[in-house]
Design an enzyme around this catalytic site. Structure first.
Site, PDB file in Angstrom:
ATOM      1  CG  ASP A   1      -2.112   0.997   1.022  1.00 15.00           C
ATOM      2  OD1 ASP A   1      -2.433   1.358  -0.137  1.00 15.00           O
ATOM      3  OD2 ASP A   1      -2.686   1.420   2.041  1.00 15.00           O
TER       4      ASP A   1
ATOM      5  CE  LYS B   1      -2.551   5.091   1.572  1.00 16.43           C
ATOM      6  NZ  LYS B   1      -3.977   4.784   1.641  1.00 16.43           N
TER       7      LYS B   1
ATOM      8  CG  ASN C   1       0.439   4.636   3.678  1.00 18.89           C
ATOM      9  OD1 ASN C   1      -0.244   5.234   4.501  1.00 18.89           O
ATOM     10  ND2 ASN C   1       0.025   3.557   3.063  1.00 18.89           N
TER      11      ASN C   1
ATOM     12  CG  ASP D   1      -1.057   2.227   6.818  1.00 17.11           C
ATOM     13  OD1 ASP D   1      -1.179   1.100   7.357  1.00 17.11           O
ATOM     14  OD2 ASP D   1      -1.996   2.814   6.263  1.00 17.11           O
TER      15      ASP D   1
ATOM     16  CB  THR E   1      -4.339   3.390  -2.100  1.00 19.47           C
ATOM     17  OG1 THR E   1      -4.359   3.275  -0.666  1.00 19.47           O
ATOM     18  CG2 THR E   1      -4.903   4.725  -2.521  1.00 19.47           C
TER      19      THR E   1
END
Length: 172
Positions: free
Chosen positions: A23, A25, A28, A41, A63
């Site tokens: 994840d 992004k 994060n 995260d 995401t």
């Protein structure tokens, strides 16, 4: 490119310890008081091999704007280190263009079937070498991406050193 270099080093460390982030992004990644990026995260992280499966088969997690095709298509067995490489490319894409690779329509569909526009089309000031790195990280076929975060880091290091060493303009 230097921010993503630091993020990639953190992801390389996670991969060396058998962990996929899944994840990556911009939200994060936090900047510390020295403006050094810190990856956060790991809530969707999973073991690269031999670990328990944390999500049900066929479930899309992550995401959409930064998701590799194999994750967007819920191809669970296909998700591996090259998946995090793709997401690193999507983050870098946004850093240099000001937007994620895909923002309109069905974003998951685009990550699976549509090639992103060249970052240089959105921002002509991006160096050719950086454009090439981003596009390679975001190849739909994971076997055509950098084979590992380590390989991506080596290419970033080589290009940044060459760029600094020549005193050349950013587009060379």
């Amino acid at each position: 490119a230097r921010y993503v270099q630091a993020i990639a080093e953190a992801i390389q460390y996670a991969h060396q310890h058998g962990i996929l982030h899944r994840d990556l992004k911009p939200s994060n990644v936090l900047l510390d008081e020295f403006e050094q990026p810190r990856v956060t995260d790991f809530g969707l992280a999973k073991r690269i091999e031999g670990g328990s499966e944390l999500t049900a088969s066929g479930t899309v997690v992550g995401t959409p704007s930064y998701m590799p095709p194999e994750q967007a298509a819920a191809e669970r067995g296909a998700i591996g280190p090259a998946s995090d490489v793709y997401s690193l490319g999507a983050v870098l894409y946004e850093l240099v263009t000001g937007r994620p690779p895909f923002v309109e329509g069905d974003v998951l569909y685009h990550h699976i079937y549509t090639d992103a526009a060249s970052p240089r089309e959105r921002n002509p000031q991006i160096p050719v070498w950086l454009d090439a790195i981003i596009l390679r990280t975001m190849m739909k076929d994971r076997t055509k991406r950098f084979p590992s975060v380590t390989a991506l880091l080596q290419e970033l290091d080589r290009c940044l050193a060459s760029h600094r060493g020549t005193g050349a303009r950013a587009d060379r």
